[in-house]
Design a protein around this motif. Sequence first.
Motif, PDB file in Angstrom:
ATOM      1  N   GLY A  57     -21.012  33.589 -19.473  1.00 52.50           N
ATOM      2  CA  GLY A  57     -21.021  34.901 -18.837  1.00 52.50           C
ATOM      3  C   GLY A  57     -20.286  34.923 -17.503  1.00 52.50           C
ATOM      4  O   GLY A  57     -19.647  35.918 -17.155  1.00 52.50           O
ATOM      5  N   MET A  58     -20.360  33.842 -16.769  1.00 54.59           N
ATOM      6  CA  MET A  58     -19.735  33.791 -15.446  1.00 54.59           C
ATOM      7  C   MET A  58     -18.282  33.329 -15.496  1.00 54.59           C
ATOM      8  O   MET A  58     -17.445  33.830 -14.750  1.00 54.59           O
ATOM      9  CB  MET A  58     -20.543  32.870 -14.525  1.00 54.59           C
ATOM     10  CG  MET A  58     -21.928  33.417 -14.237  1.00 54.59           C
ATOM     11  SD  MET A  58     -23.005  32.234 -13.401  1.00 54.59           S
ATOM     12  CE  MET A  58     -22.302  32.212 -11.776  1.00 54.59           C
ATOM     13  N   LEU A  59     -17.986  32.373 -16.379  1.00 51.45           N
ATOM     14  CA  LEU A  59     -16.643  31.805 -16.443  1.00 51.45           C
ATOM     15  C   LEU A  59     -15.800  32.409 -17.549  1.00 51.45           C
ATOM     16  O   LEU A  59     -14.590  32.240 -17.560  1.00 51.45           O
ATOM     17  CB  LEU A  59     -16.713  30.285 -16.669  1.00 51.45           C
ATOM     18  CG  LEU A  59     -17.442  29.470 -15.616  1.00 51.45           C
ATOM     19  CD1 LEU A  59     -17.574  28.027 -16.075  1.00 51.45           C
ATOM     20  CD2 LEU A  59     -16.721  29.556 -14.284  1.00 51.45           C
ATOM     21  N   GLY A  60     -16.431  33.092 -18.479  1.00 53.46           N
ATOM     22  CA  GLY A  60     -15.726  33.546 -19.670  1.00 53.46           C
ATOM     23  C   GLY A  60     -15.609  32.387 -20.644  1.00 53.46           C
ATOM     24  O   GLY A  60     -15.930  31.247 -20.333  1.00 53.46           O
ATOM     25  N   LEU A  61     -15.172  32.706 -21.836  1.00 55.64           N
ATOM     26  CA  LEU A  61     -14.983  31.653 -22.824  1.00 55.64           C
ATOM     27  C   LEU A  61     -13.824  30.771 -22.395  1.00 55.64           C
ATOM     28  O   LEU A  61     -12.940  31.217 -21.665  1.00 55.64           O
ATOM     29  CB  LEU A  61     -14.744  32.267 -24.198  1.00 55.64           C
ATOM     30  CG  LEU A  61     -15.949  33.020 -24.763  1.00 55.64           C
ATOM     31  CD1 LEU A  61     -15.596  33.630 -26.104  1.00 55.64           C
ATOM     32  CD2 LEU A  61     -17.159  32.110 -24.895  1.00 55.64           C
TER      33      LEU A  61
END
Length: 129
Positions: A57-61
């Motif tokens: 959620g914070m870094l993205g995939l």
Amino acid sequence: MSIDPLVLLAVAGGGGLGGMARLAVGNLVARWLDAGLPWGTLVVNLSGALLMGLAAGMLGLPDREAGLAWPLLAIGLLGGYTTVSSFSLQTLTLWQQRRRVAAVGYVALTLGAGGAALPAGVWLAGGLP
């Protein structure tokens, strides 16, 4: 396929820290909740799923432009922290002890709660509506 040496170091360093964290958390929980089930591994795997959701959620995939954050945290740290091998061995042990209901319940609880913990982590990180 070529892997950047810094990525390898990030994964190795994160994996070492994750393994130490798994040992510490697993032992702490096992001592606290010693009730005949492998609660330490369950807590590690569920918290790992939640943390992976937070990372996603914070870094993205992961993608090639993400830098070292994903290899360090998701692949290294959380890969070293969570453990399918211990889960599998503990399930087999419960089964061999003829504790069939406990074995099936442990698998169901791990998979069901783990499947819910990851999207909860993404949601907590602000990644889901």
